[in-house]
Scaffold this active site. Sequence first.
Site, PDB file in Angstrom:
ATOM      1  N   ASP A   1      34.273  26.040  40.582  1.00  0.00           N
ATOM      2  CA  ASP A   1      33.881  26.718  39.286  1.00  0.00           C
ATOM      3  C   ASP A   1      33.129  25.768  38.310  1.00  0.00           C
ATOM      4  O   ASP A   1      32.275  26.056  37.449  1.00  0.00           O
ATOM      5  CB  ASP A   1      35.073  27.159  38.471  1.00  0.00           C
ATOM      6  CG  ASP A   1      35.646  28.639  38.631  1.00  0.00           C
ATOM      7  OD1 ASP A   1      34.893  29.073  39.759  1.00  0.00           O
ATOM      8  OD2 ASP A   1      36.386  29.133  38.360  1.00  0.00           O
TER       9      ASP A   1
ATOM     10  N   ASP B   1      42.122  31.959  39.199  1.00  0.00           N
ATOM     11  CA  ASP B   1      40.666  32.246  39.212  1.00  0.00           C
ATOM     12  C   ASP B   1      40.471  33.901  38.978  1.00  0.00           C
ATOM     13  O   ASP B   1      40.926  34.524  40.151  1.00  0.00           O
ATOM     14  CB  ASP B   1      39.969  31.783  40.318  1.00  0.00           C
ATOM     15  CG  ASP B   1      38.588  32.024  40.199  1.00  0.00           C
ATOM     16  OD1 ASP B   1      37.860  31.938  39.049  1.00  0.00           O
ATOM     17  OD2 ASP B   1      37.860  32.406  41.069  1.00  0.00           O
TER      18      ASP B   1
ATOM     19  N   THR C   1      35.230  34.244  34.469  1.00  0.00           N
ATOM     20  CA  THR C   1      35.490  35.283  35.299  1.00  0.00           C
ATOM     21  C   THR C   1      36.530  36.241  34.866  1.00  0.00           C
ATOM     22  O   THR C   1      36.615  37.397  34.752  1.00  0.00           O
ATOM     23  CB  THR C   1      35.741  35.315  36.960  1.00  0.00           C
ATOM     24  OG1 THR C   1      36.715  34.224  36.953  1.00  0.00           O
ATOM     25  CG2 THR C   1      34.494  35.044  37.442  1.00  0.00           C
ATOM     26  N   THR C   2      37.634  35.644  34.117  1.00  0.00           N
ATOM     27  CA  THR C   2      38.627  36.300  33.549  1.00  0.00           C
ATOM     28  C   THR C   2      38.284  36.906  32.024  1.00  0.00           C
ATOM     29  O   THR C   2      38.449  38.057  31.886  1.00  0.00           O
ATOM     30  CB  THR C   2      39.824  35.318  33.430  1.00  0.00           C
ATOM     31  OG1 THR C   2      39.951  34.651  34.682  1.00  0.00           O
ATOM     32  CG2 THR C   2      41.207  35.887  33.049  1.00  0.00           C
TER      33      THR C   2
END
Lengths: 542, 527
Positions: B387, B61, B94-95
């Site tokens: 997530d 994550d 998020t990445t």
Amino acid sequence: MALAFDEYGRPFIIIKEQEQKTRLRGLDAQKANISAGRSVARILRTSLGPKGMDKMLSSPDGDVTITNDGATILEQMDVDNQIAKLMVELSRSQDYEIGDGTTGVVVMAGSLLEQAEKLLERGIHPIRIAEGYELASRIAVEHLERIAHKFEFGENNIESLVQTCMTTLSSKIVNRCKRQLAEISVKAVLAVADLERKDVNLDLIKVDGKVGGKLEDTELIYGIVVDKDMSHPQMPKQIQDANIAILTCPFEPPKPKTKHKVDIDTVEKFEALRRQEHQYFDDMVQQCKDVGATLVICQWGFDDEANHLLMHRNLPAVRWVGGVELELIAIATGGRIVPRFQELTAEKLGKAGLVREKSFGTTKDRMLYIEHCANSRAVTVFIRGGNKMMIEETKRSIHDALCVARNLIRNNSIVYGGGSAEIACSIAVEAAADRYPGVEQYAIRAFADALDAIPMALAENSGLQPIETLSAVKSQQIKIPTRVMQENNPHCGIDCNDVGTTDMREQNVFETLIGKQQQVLLATQVVKMILKIDDVISAAEF
Amino acid sequence: MAIERILKDDASEEKGERARMASFVGAMAIADLVKTTLGPKGMDKILQSTGRGQSVTVTNDGATILKSLHIDNPAAKVLVDISKVQDDEVGDGTTSVVVLAGELLREAEKLVASKIHPMTIIEGFRMAAKCAREALLKRVVDNKTNEEKFKMDLMKIAKTTLSSKILSQDKEHFAKLAVDAVLRLKGSTNLESIQIIKKPGGSLKDSFLDEGFILDKKIGIGQPKRIENANILVANTAMDTDKVKIYGARVRVDSMAKVADIEAAEKQKMREKVDKILAHGINCFVNRQLIYNFPEELFANAGVLAIEHADFDGIERLALVTGGEIASTFDNPESVKLGHCKLIEEIMIGEDKLIKFSGVEMGQACTVVLRGASHHVLDEAERSLHDALCVLSQTVNDSRVLFGGGWPEMVMAKAVDELARTTPGKRSHAIEAFSKALVAIPTTIADNAGLDSAELVARLRAEHNKEESNAGIDVISGSVGDMSELGISEAFKVKQAVLLSATEAAEMILRVDEIITCAPRRREDRM
């Protein structure tokens, strides 16, 4: 070194441990000061104008601030030099007084110092330079008054105000939606403005932000937003036509301030105390209920028992609301802040059309909106944005825009931006210089040159040829006769955005008159102060 | 004469090119760091904390990785911040957001090197971002009205999200689990009411969704282990010695006999309190605070199940599921709303005893029990599931859906490319650079999967030149595939947030031409 004699004629040394202290005197001291002042100005020079760059500041704790605002940059810089600190002060006082133009004032002071250095080298006494600057600044301020325009605005005609705010915002990172933010700022200021007295209390405008969403989601709320939620998770999340009791006393048994002891020595007393304690909570809640409150906002905490009683009696409540917010709520809802339960009456309740809780994103962040208030004299600007630094920078930009709008309400005179006002002043000062006999003449001319520094920096930051552009604009100002009675055309400025015209009236670039005047006056004052220093004594390192 | 030093001794200042380089380098380093975790074949990172215990986290994550880094470079901090915000706001992507911002800056660096002013680049980026967003809006699918299809969409999104995580082996199972859980929320985004309990042991496949509510507590000794048709009182009250809250009160006695009296009175008080509670006609009592032995014994005598020290979230959830209110006073039994459930029983998961409330009135809350081989696996599984839950709950509110697998990036790149061709001036270089940065995402996905990215992306681009193409990268078979057939979907909200925050962050970093670092605050050495 400094040798003095006491009343008996014995010599003694005034400064202790002389050799350990560094000391500069005379011209050296002045030059050192000037160079310090100029290096501060040099840092800010690239931030000027719509194409100005930002600075990234890393605080002692490692927090990062990205900003374009002169006052903020200087405030967060770890400045050690005394003269540099004066420049920081200068920017701060412009911020307090006007709120905008904090970068410009420092750049101007820097260029005044630069010019002064040249005069010093020619052997002109610093005091004469200072006096010359003083004279010149007066000419400039008067000239600004002459070229200023007044414009009319009203509740419905806010276009000109919005345009001026947009000029301020265009140099910030938020210029992507400057139109929207400018409108929000103007509406916020007009909502709280006292048009009769021509005054605006900016404390009534709360600027709050929350990360997430996008800048376009920024909104103006006619009411208050509090970063709190209901004290009991099962209280209603939305209240229509709320009667709000605003309390500064905790829902807890009273704590008299005088020292006292309650001694319990028998079982009866113990029982009595227990019953009484119970009674307290009951009374408190009942008192709120009796006056007809449908929402309690309290500065302090609640006891668990009280919390449940409130919930039980269907009286939603919010706890731990900060003092400033409490005052704003009181102003907005027209309620009174009540310090004791006994003093609670129906008249003291605040009224709000809608109170609701709103949640954000995936975390359990919740905020309380108090809207449709009885007296909508307090508003909130609620900023959304991609990250924390963005929000902080937007807050600062909005603050600047609010200040500009306020200044316009106080005094509706404007001058044109894009360096046009500075160029016009420069021309006027230059022309006036010849009339002064004496050494001051040189200082006045130097002042005129110094004024050119701002349009020059603007042109440089916008990627234009500074000298070429400035001279072209200057000649334009003098040559073209206008319909107005003046012989000069003071509306020509630097075309930073590459629009194709140098006429700032067409580009709608305005600045406030008082902002500009203040810039000139403050910069001159500080430069005078720096010029008068001829001896720098710094303490030895510990 | 030497220029006076105006900053404090340890403070430093970097100007112009150097400052810009420093921020580019920092931002790119961060982007490269998380780049390898992108996509279904992305790799994990091991994070070891410097604190006591040196605890280890294994994760995929982006937000978790970046959160635990100690970074000095201010520009890198900006990227960490956007990743955090992305996590808070939509929960996933998020990445991607960091990788996109990094790629934008990488492209911008080339432009700056070829003497294009940063402000011009920013202008181009803004135009490109706007155009990209519109391109996405044109191609969104909204199945809000069709419940059956909408559920399918949710399933697809959940599967896509989970496929890059540790749960990818059982993504079918977990996707179903997540969709079920989110649909129970009925549009609320309050993920608090989905409880995740982690119990080591078994395999990930043994994880399950419980319709009821499971409380990680033990039942008091001597109390019934199983209650049918339970009336539950949820409370937050002190069940130890009830303190006198009036300030300054104290007990002062002068003989032992009186001490005994007071003690008896205290006991009596507690007994009364228990009696009052019992008067509600309950057979289960759950308290947030401790229950001391004495009242516990009283409850046991009355045949009431008493559960002590349930944490605050537990209490709130329990109140939510059972429909009761959290009570702190007990004088009016008739007006307190009690919670109900069909059955309370003690169940065993692994070696632990838990209390299960089943057949609850309001079906909003539910519990997911995660099983797995080790703590690390469980922690990562929880993050992955979180997530998925976040994305799903956001999608329930904003039901617009896009295809995944690099499809949105290609759609945007195509539109942006067209814009670049029609824009006059230097800005068009920046717009072109934007499209290159967008294409970097499918490239990275392919690279991480060990595929020939250049070949694949070129084929993808060719596919996209046809009208209305659904082509994306099929990592499993290593070729270009139709995303609608493969069932790979992403939420529009996530993609939009990625696009906007990444552009905003890149813009912010580009505008900087000077970095001033203050002297670090000196900390006293605690020896």
